[in-house]
Design an enzyme around this catalytic site. Structure first.
Site, PDB file in Angstrom:
ATOM      1  N   LYS A  14      -0.642 -67.026  -9.801  1.00  0.00           N
ATOM      2  CA  LYS A  14      -1.441 -66.899 -11.034  1.00  0.00           C
ATOM      3  C   LYS A  14      -2.120 -65.531 -11.130  1.00  0.00           C
ATOM      4  CE  LYS A  14      -4.164 -70.455 -10.122  1.00  0.00           C
ATOM      5  NZ  LYS A  14      -3.678 -70.994  -8.835  1.00  0.00           N
ATOM      6  N   ARG A  89      -9.762 -76.552 -14.225  1.00  0.00           N
ATOM      7  CA  ARG A  89      -9.108 -77.261 -13.136  1.00  0.00           C
ATOM      8  C   ARG A  89      -9.424 -78.749 -13.165  1.00  0.00           C
ATOM      9  NH1 ARG A  89      -8.962 -72.353  -9.452  1.00  0.00           N
ATOM     10  NH2 ARG A  89      -7.780 -72.913  -7.625  1.00  0.00           N
ATOM     11  N   ARG A 128      -0.517 -64.563   2.955  1.00  0.00           N
ATOM     12  CA  ARG A 128      -1.583 -63.863   2.238  1.00  0.00           C
ATOM     13  C   ARG A 128      -2.870 -63.851   3.060  1.00  0.00           C
ATOM     14  NH1 ARG A 128      -3.318 -66.034  -3.684  1.00  0.00           N
ATOM     15  NH2 ARG A 128      -4.605 -67.534  -2.591  1.00  0.00           N
ATOM     16  N   ARG A 134      -9.033 -64.257   3.433  1.00  0.00           N
ATOM     17  CA  ARG A 134      -9.577 -65.484   2.822  1.00  0.00           C
ATOM     18  C   ARG A 134      -9.441 -66.639   3.796  1.00  0.00           C
ATOM     19  NH1 ARG A 134      -7.625 -66.487  -3.287  1.00  0.00           N
ATOM     20  NH2 ARG A 134      -8.377 -68.551  -2.684  1.00  0.00           N
ATOM     21  N   ARG A 146      -6.525 -78.258  -0.739  1.00  0.00           N
ATOM     22  CA  ARG A 146      -6.538 -77.627  -2.070  1.00  0.00           C
ATOM     23  C   ARG A 146      -5.410 -78.208  -2.935  1.00  0.00           C
ATOM     24  NH1 ARG A 146      -6.230 -71.728  -0.048  1.00  0.00           N
ATOM     25  NH2 ARG A 146      -6.240 -71.006  -2.194  1.00  0.00           N
TER      26      ARG A 146
HETATM   27  P1  AMP Z   1      -8.553 -69.580  -6.486  1.00  0.00           P
HETATM   28  O1  AMP Z   1      -8.862 -68.161  -6.182  1.00  0.00           O
HETATM   29  O2  AMP Z   1      -8.277 -69.807  -7.936  1.00  0.00           O
HETATM   30  O3  AMP Z   1      -7.482 -70.149  -5.589  1.00  0.00           O
HETATM   31  O4  AMP Z   1      -9.881 -70.414  -6.175  1.00  0.00           O
HETATM   32  C1  AMP Z   1     -10.426 -70.455  -4.875  1.00  0.00           C
HETATM   33  C2  AMP Z   1     -11.440 -71.586  -4.787  1.00  0.00           C
HETATM   34  O5  AMP Z   1     -12.496 -71.364  -5.732  1.00  0.00           O
HETATM   35  C3  AMP Z   1     -10.909 -72.958  -5.118  1.00  0.00           C
HETATM   36  O6  AMP Z   1     -10.281 -73.578  -4.000  1.00  0.00           O
HETATM   37  C4  AMP Z   1     -12.198 -73.684  -5.527  1.00  0.00           C
HETATM   38  O7  AMP Z   1     -12.977 -74.019  -4.385  1.00  0.00           O
HETATM   39  C5  AMP Z   1     -12.943 -72.594  -6.270  1.00  0.00           C
HETATM   40  N1  AMP Z   1     -12.614 -72.616  -7.725  1.00  0.00           N
HETATM   41  C6  AMP Z   1     -11.973 -71.636  -8.439  1.00  0.00           C
HETATM   42  N2  AMP Z   1     -11.852 -71.998  -9.730  1.00  0.00           N
HETATM   43  C7  AMP Z   1     -12.422 -73.229  -9.841  1.00  0.00           C
HETATM   44  C8  AMP Z   1     -12.582 -74.147 -10.907  1.00  0.00           C
HETATM   45  N3  AMP Z   1     -12.120 -73.891 -12.151  1.00  0.00           N
HETATM   46  N4  AMP Z   1     -13.228 -75.315 -10.662  1.00  0.00           N
HETATM   47  C9  AMP Z   1     -13.711 -75.597  -9.425  1.00  0.00           C
HETATM   48  N5  AMP Z   1     -13.557 -74.792  -8.367  1.00  0.00           N
HETATM   49  C10 AMP Z   1     -12.915 -73.614  -8.559  1.00  0.00           C
END
Ligand code: AMP
Length: 190
Positions: A14, A89, A128, A134, A146
Site C-alpha cells: 500500500k 480499517r 522489510r 519496525r 496483524r
Molecule cells: P501500517 O503502517 O498501516 O501497517 O500500520 C501499522 C500499525 O498502525 C497497525 O498494525 C495498527 O496498529 C496501527 N494502525 C494504522 N492504521 C490504523 C487504523 N486505521 N486503525 C487502527 N490502527 C491503525
C-alpha cells in the site's frame, strides 16, 4: 476530486504504491501508520498510546485514529484529492469517514484492495523488518496477529464498499511497476 482508499494486508504494498499514485494523480497521501509512527518518534501522548497497540500488532482504538485522520485532512484544504493508506480499517472508521467527507461535500471515489497470499506477505514483511527497524515486522506471531486483525475487522469493509459500488481488487503480486500499471489503469477507468 478523486479520493482513493488503498486496502490490503500488511506488506501488500500500500505505502509503496501510494507514493507513486500520489505523484501521478496529484493526491495527498495520508497513511495512518506513518502518522502514528511520527507521533511515536515525537513521543507524544498519542504516540505512547498507539505504540502499546502497534507493538502487539493490534489496531489502535477507532476514535483516536478517526480524530487523527480528520485532523490531517483538515490541514490540507487545498488538496485536489486524497489517497488514504491503511484507513479505514474498521466499519466504524469507514462510517466516520463517509460522514466526515459528506460534511465537506466530498466522497470516496473508489477503494482498491491489493491482494496477495499470506505466506508471500510474511516473507516480505520479515525482509522489510531487517531494514525498517519496525518491531511489528520482525516477529512472525505479531505479523500473524496483524493478519487476524485484518481478517476480523478490516475484511468486512469489502462488503461495505461493494454495497456502495466502490470496491475494486487488484493483484498485488508482481513487480512494483507492474502493480503501479494495474492501479493506474483502474484509476483512469473510474
Ligand atoms: P501500517 O503502517 O498501516 O501497517 O500500520 C501499522 C500499525 O498502525 C497497525 O498494525 C495498527 O496498529 C496501527 N494502525 C494504522 N492504521 C490504523 C487504523 N486505521 N486503525 C487502527 N490502527 C491503525
Amino acid at each position: 476530486m478523486i479520493n482513493l482508499v488503498l486496502f490490503g494486508k500488511p506488506g501488500a504494498g500500500k505505502g509503496t504504491q501510494a507514493s507513486f499514485l500520489k505523484a501521478q494523480f496529484n493526491l495527498i497521501h495520508i497513511s495512518t501508520g506513518d502518522l502514528f509512527r511520527n507521533h511515536i518518534s515525537n513521543q507524544t501522548d498519542l504516540g505512547k498510546l498507539a505504540k502499546s497497540y502497534m507493538d502487539q500488532g493490534d489496531l489502535v482504538p477507532d476514535q483516536v485514529t478517526i480524530d487523527m485522520l480528520e485532523n490531517e485532512v483538515d490541514q490540507n484544504p487545498q488538496a485536489k484529492g486524497f489517497i488514504f493508506d491503511g484507513f479505514p480499517r474498521t466499519e466504524a472508521q469507514a462510517e466516520a469517514l463517509d460522514l466526515f467527507l459528506a460534511k465537506k461535500e466530498m466522497n470516496i471515489s473508489a477503494t482498491i484492495a491489493l491482494e496477495a497470499d499470506d505466506e508471500i506477505l510474511i516473507e516480505r514483511l520479515l525482509e522489510r523488518g531487517k531494514s525498517s527497524g519496525r518491531t511489528d515486522d520482525q516477529d512472525e506471531d505479531k505479523i500473524r496477529n496483524r493478519f487476524e486483525e485484518y481478517n476480523t475487522k478490516t475484511a468486512p469493509l469489502r462488503a461495505y464498499y461493494t454495497n456502495q459500488n466502490k470496491f475494486h481488487s487488484v493483484n498485488g503480486i508482481g513487480t512494483i511497476e507492474e502493480i503501479t500499471t494495474r492501479l493506474t489503469h483502474l484509476i483512469n477507468s473510474l
